[in-house]
Design an enzyme around this catalytic site. Sequence first.
Site, PDB file in Angstrom:
ATOM      1  CB  THR A   9      39.586  30.403 122.396  1.00  0.00           C
ATOM      2  OG1 THR A   9      39.722  29.071 121.875  1.00  0.00           O
ATOM      3  CG2 THR A   9      39.681  31.386 121.244  1.00  0.00           C
ATOM      4  CB  SER A  15      38.941  23.487 127.186  1.00  0.00           C
ATOM      5  OG  SER A  15      38.495  23.390 125.859  1.00  0.00           O
ATOM      6  CB  THR A  54      34.354  26.993 123.879  1.00  0.00           C
ATOM      7  OG1 THR A  54      35.162  26.776 122.720  1.00  0.00           O
ATOM      8  CG2 THR A  54      34.343  28.468 124.227  1.00  0.00           C
ATOM      9  CG  ASP A  55      37.310  22.479 122.060  1.00  0.00           C
ATOM     10  OD1 ASP A  55      36.464  23.108 121.408  1.00  0.00           O
ATOM     11  OD2 ASP A  55      38.454  22.224 121.620  1.00  0.00           O
TER      12      ASP A  55
END
EC number: 3.5.1.1
Length: 331
Positions: free
Chosen positions: A15, A59, A92-93
């Site tokens: 992101t 990710s 971030t995932d």
Amino acid sequence: MSNKNKVAIIFTGGTISMKIDPRIHAAIPALTSEEIISMVTNIENFSEIEVINYANIPSPHITPSMMMEIADLVKQTITRDDITGVIVTHGTDTLEETAYLLDLIIKTEKPIVVVGAMRNSSELGYDGSSNLSAALCTAISNKARNKGVLVVMNNEVNAASEVTKTNTLSLDTFKSPEFGPLGIVDNDEVIFYRDIISHQFIDTNIIEEKVGLIKSVPGMESDILDFYINSGYKGIVIESLGRGNLPPQMIPGIKKAISQNIPVVMVSRCPTGRVLDSYGYEGGGKHLRELGVIFGGNLPGQKIRIKLMLALGSTKDMHKIKEIIEQNLFN
């Protein structure tokens, strides 16, 4: 401030590098590494920056083998005499898995910082530049040496071995629910409140990707275990109920896996707390431990899976795998 520091920033996407595509009204990878860096005010006053472009992908597209490629890139870079520290930008995932993998297989005194963003650059309050600024302040700090891999988001510094993503939206999503953050970034300076007591290192450059993850629920049977066994999986992680207990209908599948030298590692589906052999009934922790189930401490399922993947990459010996997974858990 003199430019005596040199920090390498490895860009992988996520992101932090996205903006809204007006055609589909959704965020996609779009920003270049140079565009992201240009948003960090006065970055040149803090450190010389070397940009390394690995990828620009979301990710969920990151695979364990790609994590190993990122690790190799970090290793090559961090060993250079001219490099003070390394920053990895990441979606971030799956950030916590990549950060934990780096933490387990890279041995260095220099700071390694993983950073991302919760808002894309088209949104009000884009946090990518502020997070990258805080990551840079951490990477150039002598106080951040010998801390293992660090995750810096929302001006908090967390250990890769402890941090997890706790919320789908919040800017302060990355937390260490068991112990709290190691420190904060305040006024362009990193301040540490505590240290990591022990740091584990797994000496391997191989990862075993065929490791399954199961979340246990009431009434669960062995069919999902049979599927993993019959599909050639080399390891199985189970998020147990509570303190480390499972429905008795799962026992036949667990016995079958262990009899075929497939390690079964158990953690809890609870957000905090470790598993322990507290209960002696069928499917209780003591019974499972006697069957040969390996206990994974207080790690979440997604991270113990990474650890098992690396353990399987380093050895096929079940006793050694057990030692790696349970290191420092029962001392």
